[in-house]
Design a protein around this motif. Sequence first.
Motif, PDB file in Angstrom:
ATOM      1  N   TRP A 177       0.034 -17.041   6.911  1.00 26.72           N
ATOM      2  CA  TRP A 177       1.084 -17.678   6.120  1.00 26.72           C
ATOM      3  C   TRP A 177       2.449 -17.325   6.691  1.00 26.72           C
ATOM      4  O   TRP A 177       3.318 -18.193   6.863  1.00 26.72           O
ATOM      5  CB  TRP A 177       1.003 -17.224   4.666  1.00 26.72           C
ATOM      6  CG  TRP A 177       2.019 -17.921   3.806  1.00 26.72           C
ATOM      7  CD1 TRP A 177       1.845 -19.047   3.064  1.00 26.72           C
ATOM      8  CD2 TRP A 177       3.403 -17.551   3.645  1.00 26.72           C
ATOM      9  NE1 TRP A 177       3.022 -19.414   2.444  1.00 26.72           N
ATOM     10  CE2 TRP A 177       4.000 -18.508   2.785  1.00 26.72           C
ATOM     11  CE3 TRP A 177       4.185 -16.522   4.124  1.00 26.72           C
ATOM     12  CZ2 TRP A 177       5.337 -18.458   2.411  1.00 26.72           C
ATOM     13  CZ3 TRP A 177       5.523 -16.469   3.755  1.00 26.72           C
ATOM     14  CH2 TRP A 177       6.083 -17.417   2.914  1.00 26.72           C
ATOM     15  N   LEU A 178       2.647 -16.061   7.008  1.00 25.99           N
ATOM     16  CA  LEU A 178       3.930 -15.636   7.552  1.00 25.99           C
ATOM     17  C   LEU A 178       4.198 -16.284   8.908  1.00 25.99           C
ATOM     18  O   LEU A 178       5.321 -16.709   9.203  1.00 25.99           O
ATOM     19  CB  LEU A 178       3.960 -14.109   7.668  1.00 25.99           C
ATOM     20  CG  LEU A 178       5.227 -13.474   8.244  1.00 25.99           C
ATOM     21  CD1 LEU A 178       6.476 -13.986   7.549  1.00 25.99           C
ATOM     22  CD2 LEU A 178       5.142 -11.961   8.140  1.00 25.99           C
TER      23      LEU A 178
ATOM     24  N   ARG B 169       1.542 -13.731  -1.962  1.00 29.76           N
ATOM     25  CA  ARG B 169       0.794 -12.575  -2.453  1.00 29.76           C
ATOM     26  C   ARG B 169      -0.648 -12.990  -2.697  1.00 29.76           C
ATOM     27  O   ARG B 169      -0.926 -14.067  -3.217  1.00 29.76           O
ATOM     28  CB  ARG B 169       1.407 -12.028  -3.731  1.00 29.76           C
ATOM     29  CG  ARG B 169       0.605 -10.843  -4.347  1.00 29.76           C
ATOM     30  CD  ARG B 169       1.361 -10.206  -5.500  1.00 29.76           C
ATOM     31  NE  ARG B 169       2.459  -9.384  -5.004  1.00 29.76           N
ATOM     32  CZ  ARG B 169       3.464  -8.931  -5.763  1.00 29.76           C
ATOM     33  NH1 ARG B 169       3.510  -9.245  -7.050  1.00 29.76           N
ATOM     34  NH2 ARG B 169       4.405  -8.185  -5.235  1.00 29.76           N
ATOM     35  N   ASN B 170      -1.574 -12.134  -2.258  1.00 27.84           N
ATOM     36  CA  ASN B 170      -2.976 -12.304  -2.631  1.00 27.84           C
ATOM     37  C   ASN B 170      -3.498 -10.969  -3.162  1.00 27.84           C
ATOM     38  O   ASN B 170      -2.693 -10.113  -3.550  1.00 27.84           O
ATOM     39  CB  ASN B 170      -3.807 -12.835  -1.453  1.00 27.84           C
ATOM     40  CG  ASN B 170      -3.734 -11.942  -0.220  1.00 27.84           C
ATOM     41  OD1 ASN B 170      -3.504 -10.741  -0.318  1.00 27.84           O
ATOM     42  ND2 ASN B 170      -3.943 -12.537   0.952  1.00 27.84           N
TER      43      ASN B 170
ATOM     44  N   PRO C 209      -7.907  -5.011   5.398  1.00 28.26           N
ATOM     45  CA  PRO C 209      -8.249  -5.607   4.102  1.00 28.26           C
ATOM     46  C   PRO C 209      -8.484  -7.110   4.219  1.00 28.26           C
ATOM     47  O   PRO C 209      -7.969  -7.776   5.117  1.00 28.26           O
ATOM     48  CB  PRO C 209      -7.031  -5.294   3.231  1.00 28.26           C
ATOM     49  CG  PRO C 209      -5.928  -5.003   4.182  1.00 28.26           C
ATOM     50  CD  PRO C 209      -6.558  -4.423   5.407  1.00 28.26           C
ATOM     51  N   LYS C 210      -9.263  -7.635   3.324  1.00 24.56           N
ATOM     52  CA  LYS C 210      -9.683  -9.030   3.414  1.00 24.56           C
ATOM     53  C   LYS C 210      -8.527 -10.011   3.349  1.00 24.56           C
ATOM     54  O   LYS C 210      -8.582 -11.079   3.953  1.00 24.56           O
ATOM     55  CB  LYS C 210     -10.690  -9.341   2.301  1.00 24.56           C
ATOM     56  CG  LYS C 210     -12.037  -8.642   2.487  1.00 24.56           C
ATOM     57  CD  LYS C 210     -13.027  -9.053   1.414  1.00 24.56           C
ATOM     58  CE  LYS C 210     -14.381  -8.402   1.640  1.00 24.56           C
ATOM     59  NZ  LYS C 210     -15.387  -8.799   0.611  1.00 24.56           N
ATOM     60  N   GLY C 211      -7.490  -9.707   2.619  1.00 15.98           N
ATOM     61  CA  GLY C 211      -6.390 -10.656   2.487  1.00 15.98           C
ATOM     62  C   GLY C 211      -5.362 -10.598   3.594  1.00 15.98           C
ATOM     63  O   GLY C 211      -4.415 -11.395   3.611  1.00 15.98           O
ATOM     64  N   ALA C 212      -5.527  -9.676   4.545  1.00 15.09           N
ATOM     65  CA  ALA C 212      -4.498  -9.475   5.568  1.00 15.09           C
ATOM     66  C   ALA C 212      -4.351 -10.677   6.484  1.00 15.09           C
ATOM     67  O   ALA C 212      -3.234 -11.063   6.860  1.00 15.09           O
ATOM     68  CB  ALA C 212      -4.821  -8.229   6.382  1.00 15.09           C
TER      69      ALA C 212
ATOM     70  N   GLY D  55       1.420  -4.011   1.047  1.00 16.74           N
ATOM     71  CA  GLY D  55       0.377  -4.176   0.054  1.00 16.74           C
ATOM     72  C   GLY D  55       0.960  -4.715  -1.248  1.00 16.74           C
ATOM     73  O   GLY D  55       1.952  -5.442  -1.259  1.00 16.74           O
ATOM     74  N   ILE D  56       0.356  -4.337  -2.349  1.00 19.42           N
ATOM     75  CA  ILE D  56       0.830  -4.795  -3.652  1.00 19.42           C
ATOM     76  C   ILE D  56       1.875  -3.799  -4.143  1.00 19.42           C
ATOM     77  O   ILE D  56       1.554  -2.682  -4.581  1.00 19.42           O
ATOM     78  CB  ILE D  56      -0.336  -4.904  -4.651  1.00 19.42           C
ATOM     79  CG1 ILE D  56      -1.433  -5.802  -4.079  1.00 19.42           C
ATOM     80  CG2 ILE D  56       0.162  -5.428  -5.982  1.00 19.42           C
ATOM     81  CD1 ILE D  56      -0.947  -7.209  -3.734  1.00 19.42           C
TER      82      ILE D  56
END
Length: 697
Positions: free
Chosen positions: A569-570, A684-685, A560-563, A670-671
């Motif tokens: 960040w992590l 979170r994105n 996924p694009k936000g991965a 995920g969310i």
Amino acid sequence: MTLAPPASTLVRLTMSRGRRLGSGWAPAALVGVLAVAVFLWCGVSWRDLVVFAGYVGVGLVLPGTLLWRALTGGGRSMAEDLAAGLAFGYAVEVPAYLPARAVGQPLLVLVVPVAVVAAFVCVPRLRRHWRGPGLSERVPPWCAWVLAGIVAFLIVWSAVHLYGVPVGAAYGDLPYHLALVGELRHHVPPALPVVLGEPLSYHWFVYAELAATSWVTGIEPLTLVYRLGTLPMAVATVVLVAVLGRRLGGSWGAGAAAAGVTYFLFSPELVEGVVFSSRSMFTVWASPTQTFGALLFAAVMTLLVRRRMRWAALAVLLAVLSGAKATYLPLLLAGLITVVAVRRRAERRWLVAAGLTLGFLVVAHVVLYGGGQGTRVDPFATMRALWGQATIPTLALLTGVHLFCLVCVWGGAAGLGRRALEPPLLLMLGIGAAGIGAAVLLGHPAQSQLYFLEAARPYLSIAAVCGVLAAPPVSWARAACLAGLGAGGALLVAAPDIDGGPPARVVAPYAVLAVAALAVWRRGHVLAVVALLTGYALPTSVRVIAAHVTPEERRHRLIPKGALAAGRWLRDHSSPGDVVATDLHCHHPRWKVCDSRHFYVSAFTERRVLVEGWAYAESTLARAGTRSYLEIPYADQARLAANDAAFTTPTAQNVQRLATDYGVRWLYTGIRPELDAYARLRFRNATTSVYELSSGR
């Protein structure tokens, strides 16, 4: 008043410019411009390009070339010295990085190149190696253009299938390679980062090299794995294959031909998907381990074919090759044993080289690989993967068809005659026979036995070219006519719609070609048959080459694009010793079996994960046997259940259990708003969430 220069001066200037344009540097410069343009188009920054080129040139090629010349006397040409020097630079860099990383100071890897360059500046006896005392020839301009064309093809191929592909849709194993680079950036000795506690029973030295490059240059590991890292290795391999062809074939024409056969000639595929091919060098961009090992192995071979052995250089290269790719040392040992067995009175150095190779092979198998890797003796395993559970006679028959296909590519070796008894060519033939034999007699859950055939490809090509040169000549017109007839025959008999079972569909068209080749053999000589067999291979070769540089249909995005943003960040807000848990294990959750080649969490975070993807774990491969590794569930079902419960049915108890029982500090998922009550949301994105647990063990 300005006077025009005399005519003689103008002539000299014109000739000088012509020589520069006709030298080997012009094609090299043109390919360099192409590479820069491609990388810029694919999003690599100018800063990264300049720093990477500077490090490769000054940190690897320069000290590597100086050491190569001092330890071996250097090569005959500047191209050989620079290519072998790069290989030796890598071979010195890896053992320098490992202790530097182990003591927590990775930049100490720079001590070695600085010390080498300083020594060759300050010590009078070493200064002569700056000039290259062994240089006696130049690569002819036409040959330099041929090699530049091969490299340009590799660049365009990589641009189409990797560089220009979004990270989320790129070749599926690249996140695994990226995860291992992250592991070697922070941990020595390394472990498998995608399953906590699993040993890394894998060839991992190339990841140490990429980690070292990342630390020194500040370039993101993702840029190195997906863009820059393997191209210098591939370029140097092309040059060394040509150098070997030139040494054994006696001319640069032989060297150019050997490189051309290696990269552009493929066995005839008359029934699509039924006969496995002569194994394209596709791993130039798909497998850093194979590309790294290919370069080091080519450097080893340039030492072995010399009249005088250089033991110190050979030992350094073999030591690093042992951890670069497990494929190569067994092939080398087979080739050396062939020389010793056939030439019983051969020089003692071949026996010593075999003993040295065996020693490094045993150490690598026991220490680096722990006896793992999943490869086993399993005759016809490759054939069964394509043709199903056929009977042994059927498998043997179809294996014969495959061997005929390989003869279409490397049948020129039959022309060697008495030259086949020369130790260097015996070495090539022994390596080739071992590569083919491994593809037929060995098995691996991921079909990795085919890497043996790919690894042997350059050396079979060199032997084939030398055989063509050694055989009685045939006119170019006759050879071209036979090749054309062969190509037409291959197109004519290709019959993907033949009725009947797989044996009938496969054997019938190849039997027709074999009968025609046998008829030419009885009426002509070896080169006539080789021309016909080469013609059989031409239609498939053209099709494969075109496919390499033809854009594919849009690939399905597996990441996924936000991965990537969440992973970085992590990485930036955690420590290298922190453990991450995730519920992401399967690329295609709706499949009947779990495609557990899921590695991007560890790849993007550069952290060890409790359980992510277990496809390449030793505990998986050891249980696979004859089954696909994708059918094998995770070995520790209790751990997997505890891991997934924290995400699917979160409670204070099962979330905290990950911290107390397994040392987990972070959750990557995920969310999942239901987790907000039991863990601290930190990022979170649109696609991904990162949580922090209160405490670990």
